[in-house]
Scaffold this motif. Structure first.
Motif, short mmCIF file in Angstrom:
data_model
loop_
_atom_site.label_atom_id
_atom_site.label_comp_id
_atom_site.label_asym_id
_atom_site.label_seq_id
_atom_site.Cartn_x
_atom_site.Cartn_y
_atom_site.Cartn_z
N LYS A 264 -6.18 -0.49 -3.58
CA LYS A 264 -5.18 -1.73 -2.56
C LYS A 264 -6.36 -2.25 -1.18
CE LYS A 264 -1.44 -1.46 -4.30
NZ LYS A 264 -0.88 -2.49 -5.00
N GLU A 265 -7.31 -1.46 -0.94
CA GLU A 265 -8.23 -1.77 0.73
C GLU A 265 -9.36 -2.79 0.08
OE1 GLU A 265 -6.77 -1.31 3.45
OE2 GLU A 265 -4.75 -0.52 2.57
N ARG A 266 -9.73 -2.33 -0.95
CA ARG A 266 -11.07 -2.97 -1.15
C ARG A 266 -11.61 -4.89 -0.09
NH1 ARG A 266 -10.43 -4.46 -5.87
NH2 ARG A 266 -8.42 -3.42 -6.75
N ALA B 186 -13.53 -1.35 3.25
CA ALA B 186 -12.68 -1.36 4.61
C ALA B 186 -13.03 -0.61 5.71
CB ALA B 186 -12.04 -0.11 2.99
N ARG B 187 -11.93 -0.74 6.37
CA ARG B 187 -12.55 -0.34 7.88
C ARG B 187 -11.62 1.08 7.84
NH1 ARG B 187 -13.57 -4.59 10.49
NH2 ARG B 187 -12.62 -6.26 10.12
N ASP B 188 -10.96 1.63 6.98
CA ASP B 188 -10.79 3.26 6.83
C ASP B 188 -9.62 3.86 6.21
OD1 ASP B 188 -9.84 5.90 7.61
OD2 ASP B 188 -9.86 5.28 9.48
N PRO C 124 -15.10 4.06 1.92
CA PRO C 124 -14.63 2.46 2.65
C PRO C 124 -15.37 2.45 2.87
CG PRO C 124 -13.48 5.23 3.36
CD PRO C 124 -14.44 5.25 2.24
N ALA D 78 -7.08 4.26 3.68
CA ALA D 78 -5.24 3.64 3.37
C ALA D 78 -4.40 3.98 4.45
CB ALA D 78 -4.66 3.63 1.95
N THR E 187 -7.05 3.70 -1.39
CA THR E 187 -8.03 2.88 -0.84
C THR E 187 -8.39 1.92 -1.48
OG1 THR E 187 -7.70 5.47 0.78
CG2 THR E 187 -9.35 2.95 1.02
N THR F 207 0.71 -1.05 -0.23
CA THR F 207 -0.28 0.17 0.34
C THR F 207 0.94 1.31 0.20
OG1 THR F 207 -1.90 -1.51 1.65
CG2 THR F 207 -1.74 1.76 1.19
N ASN G 239 -4.86 9.22 -1.49
CA ASN G 239 -4.99 8.37 -0.37
C ASN G 239 -6.65 7.64 -1.20
OD1 ASN G 239 -5.52 7.86 2.49
ND2 ASN G 239 -6.15 9.77 3.24
#
Lengths: 319, 209, 697
Positions: free
Chosen positions: C225-227, C144-146, C139, C148, C222, B25, C218
Motif C-alpha cells: 500500500k505504501e509504494r 515511502a515515508r515510513d 521503505p 504502514a 507497507t 491500508t 507491517n
C-alpha cells in the motif's frame, strides 16, 4: 566409470579415517550390509549428478570476477544487458532435468530401501524387539526367550526384523554400517530391517538427544555365523539372569549401560552389557501398552522421569 | 496511492472521506492479521482431529458423554444473530444513522456475545462435572485448546465493543473510530465463521454415530 | 518449593550462588557468564549516566517510531546477541575438541549451550538482523515515508527485545532448556524437565514470535500500500520482492510455532496432554507443528539475504540484475515450496515410503529456483565492471560455500541418505552451511553496503576485508570437517565422544572456531575505527557505491521524512536510470508539509510488561503475571485513545534542507569507481559509460 571411481575414493578415505580405531565399523561409507551399501551408492550418485549444476559455478565465478574486474580495460561492459532466452532455457532446464533424474532415482530407492520392508534372504528372519531406555538399549529376542542390554548379536546373511519403542522420551536407533536410523517413541511401534553380509562388529547408537547420558548410549551389533550365534544364545541362556518386572524396573532407570550393569552385578560381561536368560512374557507389549491404558503414568512410574522410583514402577506394572 | 477498487470486505464509501481512505491500508492489514489467526485455528483444528479417536480419548469420556447439542445449537443461533446485529451497526455507520443507532446495535451484539459466553461457560461446567477435563486425555486437551480459544476471542471481541462504545462517546465518530469499527466487524464475523466450523466439526462431527 | 510472593524463585535459582555452593569448572563458567550479563548491564547504565545519554536515548531512540531508527536498534540487538551466540559456539567447539571421554563442561551445561546457541542464533540474531535491514531499507527502496503501522513496528521491536532479554536473564536466574532449539517433547515435558528451563524457551519464543508476526503484517502492508507513485510491483528492487516473500512466510509460518509452544506450555503448566507419553498425548503432533514453522523459517531467513546479494552484486558489477523476472518467479516459488517440505526434518519417524517420496521430491524441487538465482547472479557479473569491495568478498564466499550447502541439501532431501545422516554432525554442518554463508554473509554484506546510508560514513575497508576473509576461512575450517564426522556417524549434541579417529577433525573445527571469533573481533574493531575516522569516511551526499535504487537518491543519513518530495518512479533501477538521463538531483517545483507520527513510549511499556510477564510465568509468580499482563493490556487500550498523535514538518523547513543538500551535490566532485573507497568519495558518483573503459575515459 565416474561413479565407481568416486566410490573407490570414498571407501579409501573411510578406511584411512578408521585405521586408528578398533575393529568396529561405524559408518555407512564402509557398509556391512546391503542397505548401508545402497545408501552409500545413492550418496555417490547424488554427488555425481549435482556436480553438473555445481561445477560451472565453481569454475565460472573466479573467471568472471577476474575477467570483469573493474581495472580490466579490455573486457566488454554491457550495463543494460539483462536477459537472454538461451541462457534462460539453460538455467531453468538443466536443474530441472537433474532434479527430475534424481527424483525418479529417489522414488525407486526410497521404496526399495523402505525400513519397514523385509529384506529377502535364504535364512529364516530373526525377530528382535528393541526398547530404548535412558541411556541404553534393551534387545528382546521373543522367539528365543532371551534378552540383552547393549549387545545385539545377529546371525550373518539373515534378515533381522526389529520392532522398536521406548519407555522414556523419544530416541533414534541407528547402526550406521548396517542400516539407517528410525525413531523409537513411547506407546508407538516403529520397524527397521537390516542384514549383515558377513561376521563383524558394528557400532550402534542413539542419535536423538535424551539427556546427560546421551553420548554413552552406544552398543555393539555383532554379526556372527549361525553356529557362533547358536553358541552365543546358549551362553546367554546359561549365564544370564532372569528379566523380571523388578530387574526391568532397575534397568529402565536413567543410567548408562555401565551403571545398570553394576546395579545388576553383571560386571563379568563387556562394559555396559547385560544378559538375560529368560524374559517375562510379552514385556515389549507391556511397555508398549503402558501408555495406552487410559490411566495416567505419574513420574514415579515413568522411566527416565525426574522422581522415577523402580519400586513404585513395579507396583504400577503389576496392577 | 488511491485506487478506486478497495480491498474486498466492508467499505464505507467515498463520502466518508478520510475514514474511507484510511481503510485502504488499515483494514487490509487487519485482513492479513485475520489470515494469520485463521492459520492458528486451522492448526488447532488439525491437532484436534488427530486425537478425535479412541486412542486420543484414552478410555476417558467421549463427546457423547459431555456434549449438550441443544445448548450448543442455541449458542450457535445467538452468535449468528449477533453477527446480524453487528451488520446492522455497520450499516448504520455507513448510512450515517447517527451514533445512537450504532451504539444500540453494538450494545445488542455485545449482549448476545455475553449471552453466548455465559451459555458456553455453563457447558464447560457440565463437562468438568462429568470428568471431561483437559487433564483427562489428549482428546479433551485438544477440545479445551480449541473451543475455549474461540471463546477467548469472543471475550476479546466483547471487550473491544465496550472500548468502542466508550470511544464513540469520548472521541465521537472520527475517521479512526470508524475504521476501528470496520475492523471489529471483520473480527466479529470471522469468529462466527470459526464457530460454524466448531459446531459442524467438533459438535456435530463428535456426536455423529 | 513455591511460595505466593516469589513463586519458585529462590537462592539456588541464582547461577552465581550455585557456583559458590559447588565450584566446578562448568558452574564457574556459568557464573562467569552471569557476571558478564550483570557487569555489562551495569556498565551500560553507568556509561549512559556518565555521558548523560539517558535523555537522548529515550527521546531519539527508545520512543522513536521512525522505521530507520527502529531498524538500527534491531541490528544493534542482533549484533549483541551474535557476540553471545558466537562465544557459545566457540565454547562448544572447545569442549568437543577436548571431548574424547571428557572435556571440561558438565553435560547439562553443554546441553544448555546448544539450546541457547540455536535459539539465539535463529530468533535473536538472524531474525532481528533481517527485521532490522528490512525496516531500514525497504521503505526507502519503495519510496515511502515510513512503515504502514509505525507504532506497531515499535511494539514488534519491543517484543523481540523481550524474548532476547528473557534468554539473557536465564544466564543469571535459573537455567535454560536443555532440549535444543527445537525443544522436542516429551523430553521437555514436565515429567522430564520440571525446572524453569523449557519455560524460558517457551515464553521467549512466544513473545518474540508475536512480534515477528506483527512485523510480517507491517512489511506486507507497507509494500502493498505504501509504494511511491509509479513504483509498480515489477519495478521494485529484487530486495523488496524478497521482503514480500518473507513477510508472507512470517504471517503464515509463525502461527504453527506459537501454537506448538503454547500447547507445550499447557502440558507443562496445566497438566494438559497434547504431547505427553500417557493419556492419548502425541509428540508427533509437536514435531509436525514445529517443522511446519521450522522449514519456512529457514527460507524466511535466507530469502531476504538473496535480495541483499541481488542488490550488492548488481551494484558492484555496475549492471542491471540479470533475469529480473526469473528472480521474481524463483523467489516466489521458493516461498510457496517452503511450506510443502516440512516432513523432510523427520523422514525417520516411521511414516510410509510414499509420504517420504512426496516430501523428498518437493524438497529437491527447491534446488531448481535456488539454482536459477545463483546462475542469475553469475550472469550479472558477466560483462560487468566488478569491484571487490567487502560486500563482494562476502558474495564470493557465498557463491562457493552456499553451493556446497545446496549440494548437501539435495542429499538430505533424499530419505535414503537422510536415514543415515539425520541427527548427525552432517546435518549440523549442512544447516550452518546454508545459514552462515547464506544468511549471515548476506546480512554482513548488507551491513557494509547500507551502513554509509544509515550513518553518513563508510565502514573501514581494510578491517572489513579481514573480517570477511576470516569469516569465510573460519566457516570452512569449522564446518566442513563436521560433514566428515557426520558421515562417520557421530551424533549431534554429543558432549563427549569415544572414537579417537574423530579427534583430528575436532581440532580442525576448533581452529575454525578461533578464526570465527577473530572475525567477530575484526567487526568490532572495524566499527570502532570507522567511528573514530568518520570524517575521512564521510559520504554525506548519499551515493557512495553508484547505487541503483531510490535509497541512494537521498542524503546520508536520510532526514526523518526520507524524501523531501515523494519520487515519481519511471523505471526499474530508477535512480540509475535517473542519473543516466540527467533526471537525478533536480529540485522539485514545490515542497509540501509532511505529517509524521509522534514518538511514543508504548513499545517500551509493552517490552517491560512482557519481560516481567515472561519472568513471572517462568518462576510461577502469579500475582506479577496478572499485574504485568493487565498493565500491558490497559496501556494498549489507553494508547488507542490518543488519536492525531502526529506532527507536521513545515514545507519551508524541508525546502531549506533539501536545497542545501542539492547545493552541496552541485559543488561536490563526482568520483569514479576507482576512488570508491577513497577519502574523496563523498557520495556522488560519476556516470559509468558502457563499452570499453578506455573509451569512457
Amino acid at each position: 566409470m565416474k561413479f565407481r571411481h568416486l566410490s573407490r575414493i570414498v571407501s579409501l578415505a573411510g578406511c584411512l579415517a578408521l585405521s586408528a580405531c578398533s575393529g568396529t565399523q561405524d559408518t555407512f561409507l564402509l557398509p556391512g550390509g546391503p542397505i548401508a551399501a545402497a545408501q552409500r551408492a545413492e550418496l555417490i550418485k547424488i554427488l555425481g549428478w549435482t556436480m553438473i549444476a555445481i561445477l560451472p559455478v565453481f569454475m565460472l565465478v573466479p573467471v568472471f570476477l577476474w575477467r570483469y574486474r573493474y581495472r580490466n580495460r579490455n573486457a566488454r561492459y554491457t550495463p543494460d544487458w539483462d536477459r537472454s532466452w538461451l541462457l534462460e532455457v539453460l538455467m531453468w532446464g538443466v536443474p530441472l532435468v537433474i532434479v527430475a533424474v534424481l527424483s525418479t532415482q529417489l522414488y525407486r530407492t526410497t521404496h526399495a530401501l523402505d525400513p519397514y520392508k523385509p529384506i529377502a534372504s535364504d535364512n529364516p528372519p530373526l525377530r528382535v524387539e528393541v526398547v530404548g531406555l535412558d541411556w541404553k538399549w534393551l534387545f528382546i529376542y521373543p522367539d528365543l526367550g532371551i534378552a540383552t542390554v547393549n549387545e545385539l548379536a545377529i546371525p550373518e546373511k539373515t534378515s533381522v526384523a526389529l520392532d522398536l519403542t521406548t519407555d522414556t522420551v523419544m530416541q533414534s536407533f541407528m547402526i550406521p554400517a548396517l542400516a539407517g536410523q528410525i525413531y523409537a517413541m513411547p506407546g508407538m511401534r516403529t520397524k527397521l530391517h537390516l542384514l549383515a553380509d558377513a561376521p563383524g562388529r558394528f557400532e550402534g547408537e542413539n542419535t536423538q538427544f535424551n539427556g546427560t547420558g546421551f553420548p554413552a548410549q552406544k552398543f555393539q551389533a555383532i554379526a556372527m555365523t549361525q553356529a557362533a550365534f547358536d553358541a552365543w544364545v546358549a551362553k546367554v541362556r546359561a549365564g544370564g539372569q532372569p528379566l523380571t518386572s523388578d530387574s526391568y524396573a532397575v534397568v529402565a532407570e536413567a543410567s548408562t549401560g555401565a551403571e545398570a550393569q553394576k546395579r545388576l552385578d553383571a560386571q563379568t560381561l563387556p562394559a555396559g552389557v547385560i544378559h538375560f536368560a529368560t524374559v517375562e512374557d510379552d514385556l515389549f507389549k507391556t511397555v508398549l501398552h503402558r501408555y495406552m491404558h487410559g490411566t495416567p503414568v505419574p513420574p514415579s512410574a515413568q522411566p527416565g522421569a525426574i522422581g522415577y522410583d523402580p519400586q513404585a514402577a513395579t507396583g504400577e506394572q503389576d496392577r | 496511492m488511491s485506487t478506486p477498487n478497495l480491498h474486498p470486505g466492508l467499505n464505507l464509501g467515498t463520502r466518508h472521506g478520510a475514514a474511507h481512505e484510511g481503510a485502504e491500508t488499515i483494514v487490509f492489514g487487519f485482513w492479513i492479521f485475520l489470515m494469520s489467526d485463521l492459520v492458528i485455528f486451522g492448526l488447532v483444528f488439525a491437532s484436534y482431529l488427530t486425537v478425535a479417536n479412541p486412542m486420543g480419548m484414552a478410555g476417558g469420556p467421549g463427546p457423547a458423554d459431555a456434549f449438550d447439542l441443544r445448548s450448543v445449537f442455541i449458542q450457535t443461533m445467538i452468535l449468528l444473530t449477533s453477527s446480524l446485529t453487528f451488520g446492522f451497526a455497520t450499516l448504520a455507520m455507513r448510512h450515517e444513522h447517527g451514533r445512537r443507532a450504532i451504539a444500540v446495535w453494538l450494545g445488542v451484539s455485545l449482549l448476545l456475545g455475553l449471552g453466548f459466553l455465559v451459555m458456553e461457560l455453563r457447558d464447560f461446567a457440565h463437562m468438568i462435572e462429568v470428568g471431561a477435563v483437559p487433564q483427562r486425555s489428549g482428546f479433551w486437551s485438544a477440545f479445551w485448546g480449541l473451543v475455549p480459544l474461540h471463546g477467548l476471542h469472543v471475550a476479546i471481541g466483547c471487550l473491544w465493543i465496550v472500548v468502542m462504545l466508550v470511544q464513540m462517546a469520548v472521541l465521537g465518530l472520527i475517521p479512526v473510530v470508524k475504521t476501528r469499527l470496520l475492523r471489529l466487524g471483520l473480527f466479529w464475523h470471522f469468529l462466527d465463521l470459526i464457530w460454524v466450523a466448531i459446531f459442524s466439526i467438533v459438535y456435530l462431527g463428535g456426536l455423529m454415530p | 518449593m513455591s511460595n505466593a510472593i516469589l513463586g519458585r524463585l529462590d537462592l539456588s535459582s541464582l547461577s552465581i550462588w550455585r557456583a559458590i555452593e559447588n565450584p566446578t569448572g562448568s558452574e564457574l563458567i556459568g557464573a562467569g557468564a552471569a557476571m558478564l550479563v550483570i557487569v555489562g548491564g551495569l556498565a551500560a547504565v553507568i556509561l549512559l549516566t556518565w555521558f548523560r545519554l539517558w535523555k537522548p536515548l529515550w527521546r531519539d531512540w527508545l520512543t522513536s517510531v521512525d522505521h530507520k531508527r527502529i531498524g538500527i536498534m534491531y541490528c544493534a540487538l542482533a549484533l549483541i546477541m551474535l557476540a553471545r551466540g558466537v562465544i557459545e559456539g566457540a565454547l562448544m567447539r572447545t569442549q568437543q575438541a577436548f571431548g574424547l571421554h571428557g572435556g571440561f563442561l558438565a553435560p547439562d551445561h553443554f546441553s544448555e549451550l546448544f539450546s541457547t546457541h540455536g535459539t539465539i542464533m535463529i530468533f535473536f540474531v538472524a531474525m532481528p538482523f533481517i527485521a532490522g535491514v528490512i525496516n531500514y531499507v525497504m521503505p526507502l527502496q519503495i519510496g515511502a515515508r515510513d512503515m504502514a503501522f509505525p507504532v506497531m513496528n515499535q511494539i514488534s521491536l519491543g517484543l523481540t527485545a523481550t524474548g532476547a532479554a528473557l534468554v539473557m536473564i536465564s544466564l543469571v536466574l535459573g537455567e535454560f532448556s536443555t532440549g535444543g532449539w527445537a525443544n522436542y517433547p516429551p523430553y521437555t515435558g514436565g515429567d522430564f524437565q520440571p525446572g524453569p528451563g523449557p519455560d524460558y524457551w517457551i515464553w521467549a519464543i512466544v513473545l518474540a514470535g508475536i512480534g515477528t508476526t506483527l512485523s510480517g503484517i507491517n512489511f506486507a502492508v507497507t509494500i502493498y500500500k505504501e509504494r511511491a507513485p509509479g513504483m509498480d510491483f515489477l519495478r521494485m528492487p529484487i530486495f523488496c520482492w524478497t521482503v514480500i516473500c518473507t513477510s508472507i512466510i512470517m504471517v503464515f509460518a509463525l502461527p504453527p510455532l506459537t501454537v506448538a509452544a503454547l500447547m507445550l506450555a499447557a502440558d507443562r503448566y496445566l497438566d494438559f496432554h497434547f504431547f505427553t507419553n500417557d493419556l492419548g498425548g502425541n509428540m508427533m503432533n509437536y514435531v509436525n507443528l514445529f517443522w511446519l514453522f521450522g522449514h519456512p523459517e529457514v527460507y524466511l531467513l535466507v530469502i531476504p539475504c538473496y535480495g541483499i546479494f541481488s542488490e550488492v552484486i548488481s551494484t558492484f558489477s555496475g549492471k542491471r540484475i540479470y533475469g529480473y523476472m526469473s528472480m521474481v518467479y524463483a523467489t516466489m516459488s521458493i516461498a510457496v515450496l517452503s511450506f510443502c517440505v516440512w516432513l523432510h526434518h523427520f523422514f525417520t519417524m516411521g511414516q510410509s515410503a510414499s509420504i517420504n517420496v512426496a516430501f523428498g521430491i518437493a524438497s529437491m524441487a527447491i534446488a531448481v529456483p535456488t539454482g536459477i538465482k545463483v546462475y542469475n547472479w553469475m550472469a550479472t557479473l558477466f560483462r560487468g565492471r566488478v569491484r571487490m569491495t567487502v560486500p563482494m568478498i562476502y558474495a564470493t564466499g557465498f557463491f562457493y560455500l552456499f553451493v556446497v550447502g545446496g549440494l548437501t541439501g539435495v542429499m538430505l532431501a533424499n530419505p535414503v541418505i537422510s536415514f543415515q545422516v539425520h541427527n548427525t554432525l552432517f546435518l549440523v554442518a549442512h544447516f550452518h552451511n546454508v545459514i552462515i554463508p547464506g544468511v549471515l554473509f548476506g546480512l554482513l554484506a548488507g551491513y557494509h553496503y547500507w551502513f554509509p546510508k544509515a550513518f553518513g560514513f563508510r565502514l573501514h575497508e581494510g578491517w572489513g576485508r579481514a573480517a570477511a576473509l576470516l569469516w569465510i576461512a573460519g566457516f570452512s575450517f569449522t564446518f566442513l570437517p563436521l560433514y566428515w564426522l557426520g558421515l562417520q556417524g557421530m551424533p549431534r549434541r554429543s558432549v563427549t565422544f569415544s572414537d579417537p579417529a574423530f579427534q583430528p577433525m575436532m581440532w580442525l573445527a576448533l581452529f575454525g572456531a578461533a578464526l570465527i571469533v577473530s572475525a567477530l573481533g575484526c567487526i568490532a574493531v572495524q566499527l570502532w575505527i570507522s567511528i573514530r575516522k568518520r570524517d575521512q569516511l564521510a559520504v554525506p551526499l548519499g551515493d557512495p557505491w553508484n547505487g541503483r535504487s531510490l535509497e541512494w537518491s537521498i542524503p546520508a543519513p536520510p532526514p526523518a521524512y526520507n524524501f523531501a518530495v515523494l519520487p515519481q518512479v519511471c523505471a526499474r533501477d530508477d535512480f540509475a536510470e535517473a542519473k543516466a538521463d540527467g533526471r537525478a538531483y533536480r529540485a522539485p517545483g514545490q515542497y509540501e508539509d509532511i505529517e509524521m507520527p509522534d514518538n511514543t513510549a508504548i513499545g517500551m511499556i509493552v517490552c517491560v510488561c512482557a519481560t516481567l510477564l515472561g519472568l513471572a510465568l517462568v518462576f510461577w509468580i502469579w500475582w506479577l503475571a496478572i499485574l504485568s499482563f493487565a498493565a500491558m493490556i490497559l496501556a494498549l487500550i489507553g494508547r488507542t485513545f490518543r488519536v492525531n498523535a502526529r506532527h507536521v514538518i513545515p514545507a519551508a523547513e524541508i525546502a531549506a534542507e533539501h536545497r542545501a543538500w542539492l547545493a552541496r551535490i552541485e559543488a561536490a566532485p563526482a568520483v569514479d569507481r576507482l576512488e570508491e573507497t577513497h577519502e574523496r568519495n563523498l557520495g556522488r558518483a560519476v556516470l559509468e559509460q558502457p563499452g570499453r573503459l578506455e573509451a569512457a575515459q
